[in-house]
Scaffold this motif. Sequence first.
Motif, PDB file in Angstrom:
ATOM      1  N   TYR A   3     -16.170  -5.207  -0.021  1.00  0.00           N
ATOM      2  CA  TYR A   3     -15.630  -5.634   1.197  1.00  0.00           C
ATOM      3  C   TYR A   3     -15.529  -6.837   1.760  1.00  0.00           C
ATOM      4  CZ  TYR A   3     -15.810  -0.073   1.138  1.00  0.00           C
ATOM      5  OH  TYR A   3     -15.719   1.086   0.711  1.00  0.00           O
ATOM      6  N   GLU A  27     -11.233  -4.476  -0.577  1.00  0.00           N
ATOM      7  CA  GLU A  27      -9.679  -5.085  -0.527  1.00  0.00           C
ATOM      8  C   GLU A  27     -10.076  -4.975  -2.138  1.00  0.00           C
ATOM      9  OE1 GLU A  27      -9.606  -9.289  -0.422  1.00  0.00           O
ATOM     10  OE2 GLU A  27     -12.269 -10.000  -0.607  1.00  0.00           O
ATOM     11  N   GLY A  66       0.636  -1.147   0.017  1.00  0.00           N
ATOM     12  CA  GLY A  66      -0.145  -0.329   0.254  1.00  0.00           C
ATOM     13  C   GLY A  66       0.625   1.082   0.030  1.00  0.00           C
ATOM     14  N   SER A  96      -3.788  -3.716  -6.047  1.00  0.00           N
ATOM     15  CA  SER A  96      -3.987  -2.870  -4.532  1.00  0.00           C
ATOM     16  C   SER A  96      -2.012  -3.201  -4.885  1.00  0.00           C
ATOM     17  CB  SER A  96      -4.136  -4.000  -3.285  1.00  0.00           C
ATOM     18  OG  SER A  96      -3.093  -4.858  -3.676  1.00  0.00           O
ATOM     19  N   ASN A 145      -0.652   0.472   5.716  1.00  0.00           N
ATOM     20  CA  ASN A 145      -1.172   0.004   4.932  1.00  0.00           C
ATOM     21  C   ASN A 145      -0.478  -1.360   4.194  1.00  0.00           C
ATOM     22  OD1 ASN A 145      -2.635   2.288   4.770  1.00  0.00           O
ATOM     23  ND2 ASN A 145      -1.221   3.635   4.362  1.00  0.00           N
ATOM     24  N   THR A 173     -14.008  -4.308   5.970  1.00  0.00           N
ATOM     25  CA  THR A 173     -12.494  -3.635   4.771  1.00  0.00           C
ATOM     26  C   THR A 173     -12.355  -3.723   3.429  1.00  0.00           C
ATOM     27  OG1 THR A 173     -11.880  -5.010   7.286  1.00  0.00           O
ATOM     28  CG2 THR A 173      -9.770  -3.752   5.235  1.00  0.00           C
ATOM     29  N   SER A 204      -8.935  -4.909  11.667  1.00  0.00           N
ATOM     30  CA  SER A 204      -7.631  -3.864  12.205  1.00  0.00           C
ATOM     31  C   SER A 204      -8.044  -2.465  12.348  1.00  0.00           C
ATOM     32  CB  SER A 204      -6.693  -3.704  11.163  1.00  0.00           C
ATOM     33  OG  SER A 204      -7.252  -3.618   9.706  1.00  0.00           O
ATOM     34  N   ASP A 205      -7.503  -1.768  12.193  1.00  0.00           N
ATOM     35  CA  ASP A 205      -7.462  -0.192  12.156  1.00  0.00           C
ATOM     36  C   ASP A 205      -7.890   0.609  10.478  1.00  0.00           C
ATOM     37  OD1 ASP A 205      -6.685   0.414  14.756  1.00  0.00           O
ATOM     38  OD2 ASP A 205      -4.418   1.046  14.684  1.00  0.00           O
ATOM     39  N   LYS A 206      -7.925  -0.423   9.535  1.00  0.00           N
ATOM     40  CA  LYS A 206      -8.001  -0.109   8.435  1.00  0.00           C
ATOM     41  C   LYS A 206      -9.636  -0.498   7.720  1.00  0.00           C
ATOM     42  CE  LYS A 206      -3.872  -1.845   5.939  1.00  0.00           C
ATOM     43  NZ  LYS A 206      -3.450  -2.269   5.255  1.00  0.00           N
TER      44      LYS A 206
END
Length: 640
Positions: A473, A569, A59, A399, A81, A567, A507-509
Motif C-alpha cells: 500500500y 498496488e 484492471g 496487476s 480500475n 492505495t 482517488s476512489d480506489k
Amino acid sequence: MVEKEKVSRRQFLRNTAIGAVGVAAAGFLGGCSSDAGSTNPGAAVYKPGTYTGTAKGMGQVTVTMTFSETAITDVKVDCANETAEIGGAAANGLQEALMAAQSAEIDGVSGATMTSDAVKEAAANCINQALGIAVEAAQPADIDNPFPACEDLSTVNAATNSGEVAFISAPITDFVRTVNVDVLVCGQGPAGMASALACAEKGLKVTAVEKGKNPTWRSATMGAFNDRIHKKFGVTFDMKQWLDDAMINCSYRGSQEIYQQYINTCDEAVNWFLDKLALKDEEYFLTFNAGDFRDFNAAYDELSLSRSWNTSINIPIPAPEIIATMQQRIADAGVEVLFNTPVVQLVREGGKVTGAVVKTEQGYVKYQTAKGVVLATGGYEFNPVKLNACCRPRDLALSGWMNGTKTNTGDGHEMAKAVGAMEDEYPHPLMLDPQQLMPFLRVNKSGKRFTAEYEAYNHLSNAIQSQPGAYDYYIVDANCPAIVDKIWTPSSGCYAPKEVWIAAATSDKALVANTLEELAGKMGVDADAFVATIKRWNAMCDAGEDTDFHFPGKMMHKIDTAPFYATKEMAEALCTAGGLQITPRSEVMATDGQAIPGLYAIGNVSGSMFSGTYPHNQNCLSHSRCVTFGYNVAKTLAAR
C-alpha cells in the motif's frame, strides 16, 4: 493443397459475437430457412434484457449492455480500475463506439490498447449472452516442467487472454508462390521499422511482414548519449560509469561487447532516426528537463540510490505520428510492407537460414533471402505458456500488462530455436513498473516499510513483488499536494503533472480513514505495526534522515494529518526482456556458440543484454537499442 486453418469452438463463438450484429443485419441470424435468398431482417435476434461482461485490461473492465429483440439499446462501460488518464479517459469514446457500431467490432483508442481490447472482449461476452451462447471460461494451460526449458508450443490452445501463436513446427512444403528478396524483416515495431528503412536506404530489396493489422510504437521517447539533442543541452556522460552500471544491472550475464557496440553506434543511429522525423531540434527536450526542471543538465539524478541516467529524449509528437512518419518513409524507400501476415517458420538449408515462410490469406508464401532474415517479432507477453515456462513465477505476480500487443507470442523465439538458436538462460527478465510511479511511503501487508521508495522502477517493482502476497500500500495524508511537492524531482516528475499523481493517491480506489488505526483495519494489516511504522517514519522526517532505508532526506514528508489514504498496488509489466542470444552484429547464435548464417534478431526478440531485471535507471535503453541495432543490421546485410 493448403490445409485450412483449424478454428476452435471458443474462437468461433468469440468471432460470432464480435460480428453478430453485422450478420444479423443481413438476416443470417433471423431464423433458419432452406431458401438461401430468404431473409427476415425484423426477426428476433436477441433475448431482451441487460447483460454484463468483464475482461482484464490494466484492471477489470466491465461492460453492461441492454438489448431489445433486434438491437443494442444501451451501453455502459466501466473503466474505473484502469489508469485514469489513459484507459479511464477512453471509456466514454469506447461506449459511444459500441453503441454506434451495434457490435463489439470497433476501433481501439490509440495509447489505450489494453483497455480497448478488454472493452471489446467484455462487449462480445454481453452479445454472446444475449444470443444465448454460453460463455466459456478460459482454462489455464498446464505446464509440466516450467524450468529450465520451454516445451513445444505448437499444440497450445490460446486462452482468452492470449494471443495466437503463429509459429508452426511441422515442416511446410506446399506454397502458393515463392518470392525472392534481399532481406525479409519480420515485424513492424520500432526495431523492424528502423531495419526495413535502413536496409532499403542501402539499396537492398526489402519486404517487411507484420503479424498484426497495424505497426506498433509504444513510447515517444528515445535514449542516447552524444546525439545532437543532448549536445544542445550540454549534457555529457562518463561512458565507463554508464557501462559499469549496465554490467552490474545484468549481474555480468549480459554481453559487454554488445553494450559497447550500443555505446559506439547509438548516437549515429538516433541522429538518423531524428532526421527521419524531420522536426526542428528546438522542439525537443530531454525527458528530465521537459517539465518543471528546464535547467537540469546533469548526467544523472544524484538523489536516486541507483544512478537514474539523463539519457532519455522526449519526442515532440505522439507515438501514432511517429508510426505514420516512419511508415511513409518506409513506403517512399520502396519497401513492400504486408500486414496481417505472420512469419510462421524459418527455412534452413545446409546450416544456413535461406528464407522464411509467411502465412497469407491465399496460403503459405516462401521468401528466399539473398542477404538474410531479420527477426523483429517482439516479446511473448501474450503467450502464457511460454511466460510460465521461461519467467520467474514471482515476476508474473502482476496487476497486468501495459503492452497491449497481443501479437507478441514469442514466434521469433520459437522458430529460431527450431533451427538451433540459443535463448538467454531462464528465467528471462520482465520490464516492470510499480503501478504508482511516485515515491510515496509504502508498507507491506504486515504494516511495515520494506524499501527505499525512491529507486529505479524495476528495483521498486522487485521489492513489491518480494513482499508477502506480492503487493503493498502506498500512503498519503490530507497534505498530499505538499507531499508531491517534496518528492518532485527531474526523474519523478517527468511523466505527468502533479495533479495526476495527487488525484491517483486520493482517488476512489484509495482506502480513507480519519485515524491510522482505522486505516490499518481497512487495509487488513496489524494496527500496532502500522502505527509504529508511521511514527518511526515521522520521527525520522523530523531528524531529516531515513536511517532504515536511506530515502533522500530532503524528500521526506510526514504522514500526520487526517484523512489518511492507502492505495493497494502491485507491479505491472511492459514487456518481456529475454530473447535470442546474438553477436554484436545481431547475428543469432546457435547452441554451439557460433552465429547461424543468414539469421538476425533485433529488439525484444533479441537477448544477450539483460538478466534478472530490465534496468529502468538507464533510461529509454529499450527503444534506443531497437532503433540502434535495426539501423546497424542494415550495414551488416549490405556488406554481405
